[in-house]
Design a protein around this motif. Structure first.
Motif, mmCIF file in Angstrom:
data_model
loop_
_atom_site.group_PDB
_atom_site.id
_atom_site.type_symbol
_atom_site.label_atom_id
_atom_site.label_comp_id
_atom_site.label_asym_id
_atom_site.label_seq_id
_atom_site.Cartn_x
_atom_site.Cartn_y
_atom_site.Cartn_z
ATOM 1 N N LYS A 4 -57.937 55.268 17.468
ATOM 2 C CA LYS A 4 -57.681 56.677 17.113
ATOM 3 C C LYS A 4 -56.439 56.797 16.230
ATOM 4 O O LYS A 4 -56.414 57.586 15.284
ATOM 5 C CB LYS A 4 -57.543 57.527 18.370
ATOM 6 N N PHE A 5 -55.418 56.019 16.540
ATOM 7 C CA PHE A 5 -54.211 56.029 15.706
ATOM 8 C C PHE A 5 -54.509 55.420 14.341
ATOM 9 O O PHE A 5 -54.006 55.887 13.321
ATOM 10 C CB PHE A 5 -53.061 55.292 16.399
ATOM 11 N N ASP A 6 -55.337 54.395 14.320
ATOM 12 C CA ASP A 6 -55.713 53.746 13.069
ATOM 13 C C ASP A 6 -56.475 54.729 12.170
ATOM 14 O O ASP A 6 -56.228 54.798 10.964
ATOM 15 C CB ASP A 6 -56.560 52.511 13.366
ATOM 16 N N VAL A 7 -57.384 55.492 12.756
ATOM 17 C CA VAL A 7 -58.131 56.502 11.999
ATOM 18 C C VAL A 7 -57.166 57.516 11.389
ATOM 19 O O VAL A 7 -57.269 57.857 10.205
ATOM 20 C CB VAL A 7 -59.174 57.215 12.890
ATOM 21 N N LEU A 8 -56.218 57.988 12.172
ATOM 22 C CA LEU A 8 -55.258 58.979 11.681
ATOM 23 C C LEU A 8 -54.438 58.422 10.520
ATOM 24 O O LEU A 8 -54.312 59.056 9.467
ATOM 25 C CB LEU A 8 -54.342 59.445 12.816
ATOM 26 N N LYS A 9 -53.898 57.236 10.699
ATOM 27 C CA LYS A 9 -53.059 56.648 9.645
ATOM 28 C C LYS A 9 -53.867 56.385 8.375
ATOM 29 O O LYS A 9 -53.407 56.697 7.273
ATOM 30 C CB LYS A 9 -52.403 55.357 10.151
ATOM 31 N N ILE A 98 -47.110 57.346 12.889
ATOM 32 C CA ILE A 98 -46.459 56.150 13.441
ATOM 33 C C ILE A 98 -45.610 56.549 14.649
ATOM 34 O O ILE A 98 -45.657 55.900 15.700
ATOM 35 C CB ILE A 98 -45.611 55.450 12.351
ATOM 36 N N LEU A 99 -44.852 57.631 14.505
ATOM 37 C CA LEU A 99 -44.035 58.133 15.616
ATOM 38 C C LEU A 99 -44.910 58.558 16.793
ATOM 39 O O LEU A 99 -44.592 58.275 17.950
ATOM 40 C CB LEU A 99 -43.169 59.299 15.149
ATOM 41 N N SER A 131 -57.861 62.953 19.398
ATOM 42 C CA SER A 131 -59.240 62.878 18.888
ATOM 43 C C SER A 131 -59.594 64.119 18.082
ATOM 44 O O SER A 131 -60.143 64.018 16.973
ATOM 45 C CB SER A 131 -60.235 62.724 20.044
ATOM 46 N N PHE A 132 -59.283 65.290 18.624
ATOM 47 C CA PHE A 132 -59.590 66.526 17.906
ATOM 48 C C PHE A 132 -58.800 66.609 16.608
ATOM 49 O O PHE A 132 -59.325 67.055 15.579
ATOM 50 C CB PHE A 132 -59.311 67.767 18.767
ATOM 51 N N ASN A 133 -57.555 66.177 16.632
ATOM 52 C CA ASN A 133 -56.747 66.216 15.421
ATOM 53 C C ASN A 133 -57.397 65.382 14.312
ATOM 54 O O ASN A 133 -57.406 65.793 13.151
ATOM 55 C CB ASN A 133 -55.324 65.735 15.694
ATOM 56 N N ASN A 134 -57.977 64.245 14.662
ATOM 57 C CA ASN A 134 -58.652 63.420 13.657
ATOM 58 C C ASN A 134 -59.832 64.178 13.039
ATOM 59 O O ASN A 134 -60.057 64.117 11.824
ATOM 60 C CB ASN A 134 -59.103 62.093 14.252
ATOM 61 N N TYR A 135 -60.574 64.886 13.854
ATOM 62 C CA TYR A 135 -61.676 65.726 13.370
ATOM 63 C C TYR A 135 -61.131 66.800 12.423
ATOM 64 O O TYR A 135 -61.657 67.010 11.320
ATOM 65 C CB TYR A 135 -62.378 66.349 14.587
ATOM 66 N N HIS A 136 -60.056 67.451 12.834
ATOM 67 C CA HIS A 136 -59.410 68.499 12.037
ATOM 68 C C HIS A 136 -58.947 67.941 10.690
ATOM 69 O O HIS A 136 -59.098 68.582 9.647
ATOM 70 C CB HIS A 136 -58.237 69.086 12.837
#
Length: 151
Positions: A4-9, A98-99, A131-136
């Motif tokens: 999930k962090f990898d998707v965001l970055k 990252i933070l 998870s929702f933030n990644n969708y957003h």
């Protein structure tokens, strides 16, 4: 959670690549039929992640109250974002995920205030928020791609 962090970055790096080379003027254009611009969308991504993950966990956000007011849900562009301010947005776009991962690993997200999103999804913990933030973020990348064609 690592994925999930990898998707965001990675999605944020892609977003920066998409807007690479645009001028500050282009970033601030609100095309006909839209109520925001690329600069607002980038600021909104930064703010939303902070609100969903930190504020709803009862923690301090890593952005100013002014930024939250200008780029939070329900806001719209109210001024021209300067090149200096936009460079700060880009820096935050890369550094805050990252933070977030570091803070998650430290276990600082102990509480969470349930929150129902505008698409009627109720978030009850930090994992659901991430998870929702990644969708957003994906929704707003789509908007940024549309805006880029018109600026």
């Amino acid at each position: 959670m690592t994925s999930k962090f990898d998707v965001l970055k990675k999605s944020r790096i892609l977003t920066l690549k998409v807007i690479e080379g645009l001028t500050v003027k282009q970033l601030n254009i609100i095309p006909k039929g839209f109520n925001n611009n690329i600069a607002w969308n980038i600021g909104h991504l930064v703010v939303t992640q902070q609100l969903l993950c930190y504020k709803l966990s009862g923690l301090e956000c890593n952005v100013s109250d002014e930024m939250i007011a200008n780029f939070g849900k329900g806001s719209a562009p109210s001024y021209t974002v300067s090149e200096e301010e936009f460079n700060t947005f880009k820096k935050l776009l890369v550094e805050l995920p990252i933070l977030l991962e570091e803070d998650y690993t430290k276990g600082i997200f102990k509480n969470y205030a349930d929150y129902t999103t505008s698409v009627n999804i109720t978030l009850t913990n930090i994992e659901e928020a991430i998870s929702f933030n990644n969708y957003h973020e994906g929704i707003h990348l789509g908007i940024i791609l549309q805006l880029k064609k018109l600026v």
